[in-house]
Design a protein around this motif. Structure first.
Motif: not given
Ligand code: PEP
Length: 250
Positions: A96-108, A112-114, A148-149, A153-159
């Motif tokens: 959250s310190e990157r999502r909300h503190g650095r404005g990272e979007s769900d897509q970004l 990064k996850f990928k 869901d982001a 993008a990468y399918g449920v199997a990515a989890l």
């Protein structure tokens, strides 16, 4: 059975000296942690030192972030393969310190996850609602959107090769912990959301709770059926407190 996983997020804290002391304390007590997988997520500049200190121990190493790009003209960024060079196994994404503190979007965050997975790292995907979102009653929608982001993008199997950290933003670093019931309710929702697409992935994925978990409240939170570990900020900076949490995880 899901193996519990406890990760310390040191954030931008510590010095070379304090990190050496902290890891020495962890190494002295890690033998008493019987079941849980233990990870420390060091500041980027201390990854090399943390790698040397934790090498050959039961303490795994993680980063607090990584670039969504593999290499190139990205000043200041660190790639998954660079982290791999220092034996990192995990990378936190979407804190959250990157999502909300650095404005990272769900897509970004999804990218990064990928990028983490493409480099052989296991992403720790942080999700969670702001206080106003909880008060509006949209906690589940927020967590679903953030998951869901990745799924879309990468399918449920990515989890499958990931860890999810449910971290209500209002509980991070505030001393306000979600009650075990509040946390369990969201964890069960997170798992059921994944199960709608793939029951096996849902059953296997580990979901950590994060948000002011400490040596005193960990056992009760970790006893909940869908809480598979913790992502720990403040309390991971003291070896005894962090080890107490790890022992409580199993
Ligand atoms: C975190 O940084 O992910 C966190 C949960 O912090 P704290 O434990 O300090 O609330």
């Amino acid at each position: 059975m899901r193996k519990p996983i406890v990760a310390g997020n040191w954030k931008m804290n510590g010095t070379l000296e304090s990190i050496r002391e902290l890891v020495a304390g962890l190494k002295a007590g890690i033998g008493e942690v019987n079941v849980a997988e233990v990870v420390v997520c060091a500041p980027a500049i201390y990854i090399a030192e943390a790698s040397a200190l934790t090498g050959g121990t039961a303490i795994a190493l993680g980063s607090q972030d990584l670039s969504n790009a593999a290499s190139g003209a990205y000043t200041g960024e660190i790639s998954g393969s660079m982290l791999n060079d220092f034996n990192c196994q995990y990378a936190i994404v979407g804190h959250s310190e990157r999502r909300h503190g650095r404005g990272e979007s769900d897509q970004l965050v999804a990218e990064k996850f990928k990028a983490a997975q493409d480099s052989g790292l296991t992403p720790i995907l942080c999700i969670g609602e702001l206080l106003e979102e909880r008060e509006e009653g949209v906690t589940e929608q927020v967590c679903a959107r953030q998951m869901d982001a990745v799924i879309n993008a990468y399918g449920v199997a990515a989890l499958q090769n990931s860890v999810i950290a449910y971290e209500p933003v209002w509980a991070i670093g505030t001393g306000k912990t979600a009650s075990p019931e509040q946390a369990q309710e969201v964890h069960a929702f997170v798992r059921s959301h994944i199960a709608k697409q793939d029951q096996l992935v849902a059953d296997g994925v580990r979901i950590q709770y994060g948000g002011s978990m400490n040596a005193a409240n960990a056992a009760e939170l970790l006893a909940q059926p869908d809480i598979d570990g913790g992502l720990i900020g403040g309390a991971s900076l003291k070896s005894e407190d962090f080890l107490t949490i790890c022992r409580a995880a199993g």
